[in-house]
Structure formats: C-alpha cells, structure tokens
Design a protein around this motif. Sequence first.
Motif, PDB file in Angstrom:
ATOM      1  N   VAL B 110       0.843  -1.196   0.000  1.00  0.00           N
ATOM      2  CA  VAL B 110       0.000   0.000   0.000  1.00  0.00           C
ATOM      3  C   VAL B 110       0.877   1.244   0.000  1.00  0.00           C
ATOM      4  CG1 VAL B 110      -1.863   1.186   1.214  1.00  0.00           C
ATOM      5  CG2 VAL B 110      -1.722  -1.291   1.324  1.00  0.00           C
ATOM      6  N   TRP B 111       1.924   1.208   0.815  1.00  0.00           N
ATOM      7  CA  TRP B 111       2.809   2.367   0.938  1.00  0.00           C
ATOM      8  C   TRP B 111       3.530   2.648  -0.385  1.00  0.00           C
ATOM      9  CZ3 TRP B 111       2.999   6.158   4.268  1.00  0.00           C
ATOM     10  CH2 TRP B 111       4.127   6.973   4.339  1.00  0.00           C
ATOM     11  N   VAL B 116       4.029   5.798  -5.601  1.00  0.00           N
ATOM     12  CA  VAL B 116       3.845   5.888  -7.063  1.00  0.00           C
ATOM     13  C   VAL B 116       2.743   6.912  -7.374  1.00  0.00           C
ATOM     14  CG1 VAL B 116       3.093   4.617  -9.118  1.00  0.00           C
ATOM     15  CG2 VAL B 116       4.649   3.551  -7.500  1.00  0.00           C
ATOM     16  N   LEU B 117       1.660   6.872  -6.579  1.00  0.00           N
ATOM     17  CA  LEU B 117       0.566   7.825  -6.795  1.00  0.00           C
ATOM     18  C   LEU B 117       1.033   9.256  -6.556  1.00  0.00           C
ATOM     19  CD1 LEU B 117      -2.475   6.012  -5.182  1.00  0.00           C
ATOM     20  CD2 LEU B 117      -2.284   6.778  -7.540  1.00  0.00           C
ATOM     21  N   MET B 118       1.870   9.431  -5.538  1.00  0.00           N
ATOM     22  CA  MET B 118       2.393  10.763  -5.245  1.00  0.00           C
ATOM     23  C   MET B 118       3.214  11.285  -6.424  1.00  0.00           C
ATOM     24  SD  MET B 118       5.014  11.707  -2.228  1.00  0.00           S
ATOM     25  CE  MET B 118       5.511  13.352  -1.823  1.00  0.00           C
ATOM     26  N   LEU B 119       4.083  10.410  -6.962  1.00  0.00           N
ATOM     27  CA  LEU B 119       4.905  10.813  -8.108  1.00  0.00           C
ATOM     28  C   LEU B 119       4.022  11.115  -9.319  1.00  0.00           C
ATOM     29  CD1 LEU B 119       7.825   8.268  -7.730  1.00  0.00           C
ATOM     30  CD2 LEU B 119       7.973  10.735  -7.443  1.00  0.00           C
ATOM     31  N   LEU B 120       2.992  10.284  -9.524  1.00  0.00           N
ATOM     32  CA  LEU B 120       2.085  10.504 -10.660  1.00  0.00           C
ATOM     33  C   LEU B 120       1.344  11.830 -10.504  1.00  0.00           C
ATOM     34  CD1 LEU B 120       0.523   6.974 -11.246  1.00  0.00           C
ATOM     35  CD2 LEU B 120       1.855   8.286 -12.889  1.00  0.00           C
ATOM     36  N   LEU B 121       0.920  12.124  -9.280  1.00  0.00           N
ATOM     37  CA  LEU B 121       0.199  13.386  -9.049  1.00  0.00           C
ATOM     38  C   LEU B 121       1.113  14.574  -9.296  1.00  0.00           C
ATOM     39  CD1 LEU B 121      -2.340  14.857  -8.139  1.00  0.00           C
ATOM     40  CD2 LEU B 121      -1.577  14.630  -5.795  1.00  0.00           C
ATOM     41  N   ILE B 189      -5.954   3.536 -12.150  1.00  0.00           N
ATOM     42  CA  ILE B 189      -5.570   2.119 -12.080  1.00  0.00           C
ATOM     43  C   ILE B 189      -4.728   1.868 -10.820  1.00  0.00           C
ATOM     44  CG2 ILE B 189      -4.223   0.303 -13.220  1.00  0.00           C
ATOM     45  CD1 ILE B 189      -5.010   1.753 -15.889  1.00  0.00           C
ATOM     46  N   VAL B 190      -3.762   2.776 -10.576  1.00  0.00           N
ATOM     47  CA  VAL B 190      -2.896   2.586  -9.397  1.00  0.00           C
ATOM     48  C   VAL B 190      -3.715   2.741  -8.107  1.00  0.00           C
ATOM     49  CG1 VAL B 190      -0.763   3.320  -8.258  1.00  0.00           C
ATOM     50  CG2 VAL B 190      -0.920   3.418 -10.724  1.00  0.00           C
ATOM     51  N   VAL B 191      -4.709   3.630  -8.143  1.00  0.00           N
ATOM     52  CA  VAL B 191      -5.580   3.794  -6.964  1.00  0.00           C
ATOM     53  C   VAL B 191      -6.319   2.484  -6.686  1.00  0.00           C
ATOM     54  CG1 VAL B 191      -7.706   4.888  -6.148  1.00  0.00           C
ATOM     55  CG2 VAL B 191      -5.890   6.289  -7.073  1.00  0.00           C
ATOM     56  N   ILE B 192      -6.789   1.853  -7.752  1.00  0.00           N
ATOM     57  CA  ILE B 192      -7.498   0.575  -7.570  1.00  0.00           C
ATOM     58  C   ILE B 192      -6.557  -0.457  -6.946  1.00  0.00           C
ATOM     59  CG2 ILE B 192      -8.603  -1.364  -8.804  1.00  0.00           C
ATOM     60  CD1 ILE B 192      -9.703   0.823 -10.757  1.00  0.00           C
ATOM     61  N   ILE B 193      -5.304  -0.483  -7.429  1.00  0.00           N
ATOM     62  CA  ILE B 193      -4.326  -1.414  -6.852  1.00  0.00           C
ATOM     63  C   ILE B 193      -4.053  -1.046  -5.382  1.00  0.00           C
ATOM     64  CG2 ILE B 193      -1.945  -2.274  -7.021  1.00  0.00           C
ATOM     65  CD1 ILE B 193      -2.130  -1.626 -10.054  1.00  0.00           C
ATOM     66  N   HIS B 194      -3.905   0.259  -5.138  1.00  0.00           N
ATOM     67  CA  HIS B 194      -3.627   0.781  -3.790  1.00  0.00           C
ATOM     68  C   HIS B 194      -4.729   0.327  -2.817  1.00  0.00           C
ATOM     69  CE1 HIS B 194      -1.863   3.831  -1.111  1.00  0.00           C
ATOM     70  NE2 HIS B 194      -3.050   4.373  -0.918  1.00  0.00           N
ATOM     71  N   VAL B 195      -5.974   0.530  -3.230  1.00  0.00           N
ATOM     72  CA  VAL B 195      -7.106   0.174  -2.366  1.00  0.00           C
ATOM     73  C   VAL B 195      -7.233  -1.354  -2.277  1.00  0.00           C
ATOM     74  CG1 VAL B 195      -9.598   0.383  -2.066  1.00  0.00           C
ATOM     75  CG2 VAL B 195      -8.284   2.340  -2.843  1.00  0.00           C
ATOM     76  N   SER B 297      14.497  12.976  -1.795  1.00  0.00           N
ATOM     77  CA  SER B 297      13.529  13.439  -0.799  1.00  0.00           C
ATOM     78  C   SER B 297      12.213  12.675  -0.912  1.00  0.00           C
ATOM     79  CB  SER B 297      13.285  14.936  -0.952  1.00  0.00           C
ATOM     80  OG  SER B 297      12.567  15.188  -2.133  1.00  0.00           O
ATOM     81  N   ILE B 298      11.911  12.196  -2.108  1.00  0.00           N
ATOM     82  CA  ILE B 298      10.685  11.410  -2.272  1.00  0.00           C
ATOM     83  C   ILE B 298      10.991   9.924  -2.077  1.00  0.00           C
ATOM     84  CG2 ILE B 298       8.867  10.772  -3.916  1.00  0.00           C
ATOM     85  CD1 ILE B 298       9.326  13.689  -5.025  1.00  0.00           C
ATOM     86  N   LEU B 299      12.129   9.488  -2.643  1.00  0.00           N
ATOM     87  CA  LEU B 299      12.473   8.063  -2.515  1.00  0.00           C
ATOM     88  C   LEU B 299      12.734   7.656  -1.072  1.00  0.00           C
ATOM     89  CD1 LEU B 299      14.729   7.330  -5.612  1.00  0.00           C
ATOM     90  CD2 LEU B 299      12.276   6.990  -5.325  1.00  0.00           C
ATOM     91  N   VAL B 300      13.131   8.627  -0.261  1.00  0.00           N
ATOM     92  CA  VAL B 300      13.446   8.303   1.135  1.00  0.00           C
ATOM     93  C   VAL B 300      12.217   7.761   1.866  1.00  0.00           C
ATOM     94  CG1 VAL B 300      12.969  10.578   2.153  1.00  0.00           C
ATOM     95  CG2 VAL B 300      14.768   9.185   3.095  1.00  0.00           C
ATOM     96  N   LEU B 301      11.052   8.140   1.372  1.00  0.00           N
ATOM     97  CA  LEU B 301       9.822   7.620   1.990  1.00  0.00           C
ATOM     98  C   LEU B 301       9.742   6.094   1.845  1.00  0.00           C
ATOM     99  CD1 LEU B 301       7.255  10.267   0.717  1.00  0.00           C
ATOM    100  CD2 LEU B 301       8.029  10.002   3.057  1.00  0.00           C
TER     101      LEU B 301
END
Lengths: 305, 418
Positions: B110-111, B116-121, B189-195, B297-301
């Motif tokens: 999920v994380w 991935v969703l954050m990067l896409l946004l 699509i990624v949201v569906i996978i996320h959920v 800074s993003i990958l560190v998450l």
Amino acid sequence: MSALLAKASRQGFLQAKTSISSQGACISTGRRFSRKKIALAVAGGVLGVGSVGVGMALLRPANAQELILHPPHYRWDFKGYFAAYDKASVRRGYQVYKQVCAACHTMEALCYRHLVDVCYSEREAKREAEEAMVWDGPNDAGQMFQRPGKLSDPFPKPYDNVEAAKAANNGAYPPDLGHVVLAREEAESYIFALLTGYCDPPAGYELADGMAYNPYFAGGAISMAQALYNEIIEYEDGTPATQSQLAKDVVTFLSWASDPDLEQRKKFGIKAGVVLFLMTPVAFYYKRFKFHTLYTQQIFWKKGK
Amino acid sequence: MFSRKNKWVKFLNNSVWDYKVPININNWWYFGSLLGLMLVCQIISGFFLSTHYVAHVDYAFDSIVHINRDVNYGALIRGFHINGASMFFFFMYIHIGRGIYYGCYRQAGVWYTGIVLMLLLMATSFLGYVLPWGQMSYWASVVITSLLSTIPYIGPSLVEWIWGGYAVGQATLTRFYSLHFILPFIMVIVVIIHVGLLHETGSSNPLGLYDPSGVGMRSFHPLYSCNDLFFCLVAMGYLIKLSAFHTWAFVPCENWIKADPMTTPKHITPEWYFLWVYTILRSAPTKGGGVALMVLSILVLAILPLVPMTHWQGGTQFSPVGKMLFALWVSNWLIMTWVGSQPATWPFMEETVYSTVIYFAFFPVFLLNLALKASKFQLDRSLYYKLWILILYVSIMITIFYNLPESIKWTIEDFLAN
C-alpha cells in the motif's frame, strides 16, 4: 506537544471510563506532565515563536533593497462575498480607457459585445463599435477595405505592431490591459497607486530624457508619463472627474475586463453555499445518529481462565 | 443478476459495502476517500476544459482566455481544476503524514503504490501547469525539464528527447497535453491497486492492533459511508468557496502574461505544493546535487516499510520521542514550504541547508526510535534492513556534504580538525 497530538488524534475514542485503564492512557507520558511543566512548555513555546516573530520583524528593513514602494491596500467595493462591480463606475472607466489609455495600450481579449448588458445596452454598444473603423476583407475584388466596427470586433489596436509601439514609447512596450489587474502583484491597489503616484524624483536621482518618476514602479523610472489629471475628460453622467475618481473608475473597468465572470461565480458560490449549508448539518446529524451505538459502547478485555 | 451470489456483486459487496473497517479509526483516516473525490473532480473538470483547450503555442493562452470569458461557467470550471489540484495535494500531504505518524507504512504494498501515486500526481500537476502557456508555465517547463540534463551521459539527449526539439516548443506542449490527459487514468488504475492491496490486509487503526476476531470491526456501510459523505460535503464546500470566491488565488500573476521565450520572469517560484521540494533543490550549490537530493527526498519515503516488523503494528502514537520527532519534521516541512517562496537571498538560502538536513535526518532517527521500541518486544529485526538504511543514508549524507556551501564546509572541517 504529545498531549496535544494525542488529543488531536482522538485516541480517547476507545478509552473506558471505568476502573479498566485504556492503552492510550497507560503509555502516553503527556498525561503525567505536571501543571508547572505544562506552564513552562507553553511559556517556552510562546517565547520561541515570539522571538522568531521579532526576528522576522527586524528582518524586514534589511530586505528593503529593491526600491519599490508597495501600495496601500485600498478597500475595493467589488471585493467581498456579496459585492458586485459598480456598473456606473465600469461605464465611466471605459470612457477613461477609450479617451486616455487606448491611445497607447491594447486590450486584445475584449470585443464590443462584451460591453452589452454590463455597462451599455446593445444599441449603445453597437454605436460605440461603429465609431471605430476596422480593416476587413478581402472583398469580391480581392481588396482589403475599411468598414465601421461591429459588436463582434475586438477593441482597436493603437499601433500596427510591437515595434511601432516601442518606437513611439521610449523603447518600452505598453502592456496589454486585458488581464493587467490579475497580472500585477497587489492588483487593483497597485494600478490605482501607479496612476495617482507620479511625483518629482528624489534629490540625486538621475532620470533619462522622456522618462517619468513613479515610486510605485520598480526602479522608479517609467516610460509612461502621468496620464490622469483633474478634469482631463468630462463624464457623461456629470460625476466630477478628479484624478482619484478617474483612477478609481478605470481600475474598476480594468478589474471587470480582467475577470468579467466574477459575479456569475459569486452567484454560483452563494447558491451552492446555501445548499451545502442545509445538507452538511443533515449529513453530520445522520453520521452521529449512525455512530451513536459505537460512541456509547465500552470494550473490556479480560484474561482467559 | 444483482444477487449476492453473483461473483462480481459478491466481490464488490465485500470490497465496498461489507468491507470491515476498524471501529476506532479517527478523522485522519477519511482523507483517503477525500483524495478519491478530488481525483474524480479533477478528471471531470479536466474533461470539460479539454473540450475548449487548444494545444498550440500560438493559441493555448488565447484558448484559456476564451474559456474564462466566453465558455459558460468556464472560469468556474477552471477554478475547480486549479484549486482542486491544490486541495488534492493538501489532502495527500495529510494522508502521508497520517501514514507516517500511525505507522501505516508497515503495509508495504500500500505504501509503495502510494509513493507511485504521489509521483504521478506531481507529474500530472506539473504537466497541467504548463498547459495555459503563460510566462510561469513556459519558464517552469524550461527549468524543470532542464533538471534532467544533470543525469550523466544521457542527460542532455534526454532533455532534447522530452522537448521534441532544441527548445521547449510546440512538440513539448502537445506531448505534455497528451500526458496530462492520460496520467490521471493511470492514477485511477494505481488507486485501484492501492485500495485492493489495502483490502488484502484491512485498514490500519490508531491503536496499531490487529483484530482477527473481527470484534472491533464494522461494515463500511452505513457507518463509514455516511461519515465519508459528511467529509466529502465539507471538502466540496471548501472547493466551491475557493473556486467561486478566490478563483485565481493560486495563479501567479506572471501566468496572466502570454509566454515569451525572450523574457524571463523576475521571480520563478513553483506552486505552493512544490515549494518544499524547491527548497531542497535550492539547498545545493550544484544543479546535479540539488536534483539528486530532490529525487531522494521522495524516494526516502520508501525506506519506511523497512522498519523492524513486530506483532505490534503501531507507529509513533505511543512514543513521546517519536511524537516530538514527527512534530519537528512537520514544522520543518512547513518552514521549507515558506522558505521556498522567498527570494534567493540571505538568510533564506542558508536556511534551506538546515531544513534539508533536518528533513533527511528525521528518517534514520525516527526508524531508530521505532527499532528501539520494537526491541523491547524482543521481535524480529533483520540486519539486512539495517544495512540498506545505512547505505542509503551514508549516500544521502555524502551528497549533502558535498553540496554544502563552502563556508559551512570549512566550519565543519575546522571543527573536526580541532
């Protein structure tokens, strides 16, 4: 901080109020803070934030490097949730634009049809459009020709091209006024201050030939000479045409020109606001109603025998 | 057909209607559904805008003016789209903060889909920012795409490949428009996978307890569906308020001037939601270092799921030190957002370095704190994870040190020498 965060995160949700102590209450140390410690932490926080604030306040004069005078924030009557443009002022402002500003500035986004039902009737707007001669064509003989303007025509341009405009204005291009209010920091107040803020340059300030001094303009030297004076035009409605009145009216007109849709959006916002104002409390009540069994229940954990 | 015996109806019923949710989730858990709402709002408003937008360098700005002036409710729809993007980011940052605070990163799948969703946004909003083809749009596209030139060997060629020429122009605008249109559907699509991944393990909760018995669970409907409805109404209220009354609050004034490749704006600042990344970018004196830190800074998450796994699934909520660290990190993030909007002068440029160091230093200290807490429970801790974290952090710290301003570097070297 931990106590505040715990409160904000509402961990008290599952805390049993009986002799059984909840997990959150056991582990969080925030609850064990004495009053003295809390007072000390609050005082420290206030002192810390205060010192940062004082530091920031002291920093401001140090940043005064750019020699720009920021305009005062005027209270424009079309700002606010229930306010609309003063149509009489828009009409007077258009008169100022036509007789003073249009000599140098373009307004590419606006056509005469935009004035209809805003500050002119359709007949008046047609008459306004007909005053301008517009190039059209080619006709059947392949010739370009001039004709009186129509409602669908854009406002006429004062210069044929950018180079001609620059050549006539000390090398500076007079900006298009279509979105000028939105395209400037401090928007309306800046334009009003600029139009009324011309003065003599301070001692020792070298001003090039053909330039004017305006403290609100970045650097002070501006190619546009002072354009508005008392009684420079005569208003159709007899309003005294003082410099500040002229500036206020033209700024109102330019604000409308930049954002003509403002009133329609506000109307929508008010309608939607009323609907949401009715729906949200109902949804809140329904949510509380559905949750009430959960809110009032207690969970006990007992050791198995 | 709609009987619960039907496998699709059953699937839908189990994943939405009768999906079991912990009873103790608090208000921070509702931002996930608000993010879904914002995605739908953006797709709908974006579709209406796309019917009037012209992706051509000569007409893009004029088509935006046309939408504002001549399309019915055009400015309002633009307002929804612009302010919706801001609210989307606002909710996303809260959602991520909630995840870090309550230890939701333990659900690794999920994380990672969340990252991935954050990067896409971020990519979608940047591409959308370019489309109006105002001064800020144009120069933002030039600055951001040029960052890729710092990649060794392929950088310059990559930038030209993305531009579709030797400068940002027609080809760039057209492909940015296409990408801006398609990426939200990839996000769906990624949201569906996320959920879907979330529903595999079930939602987390503020106590961090796992409840296999289902005593502390309730069906999504009607409890949480009506709660979501309430929060969605509140969010829509804010969105309508912003769009109707403060429509252009997030549009920089430079963007009301048509793009001019010959004139650079005085101050180039990104949208508020990118300011923290911009601060990290500015903290390095070299372009390459700034870009490296920005990506890190993003990958560190992504290292957060490497935290030692325990039977206790909680995060920092029961750790006073963790709470303090988290509060410090959030405050630092807010300061970064503010500093990013300030001019590139003293003291802001110096401050960016401290903020960046604090931003990155948070993660190992935070993980160490959790690991120490986990050790009390005497549970599995793998050397492998620790090595990974160590290697990543040494590389980050080296990058930071090599990009420190000379004056600070000398001070550190003097300190070490003495």
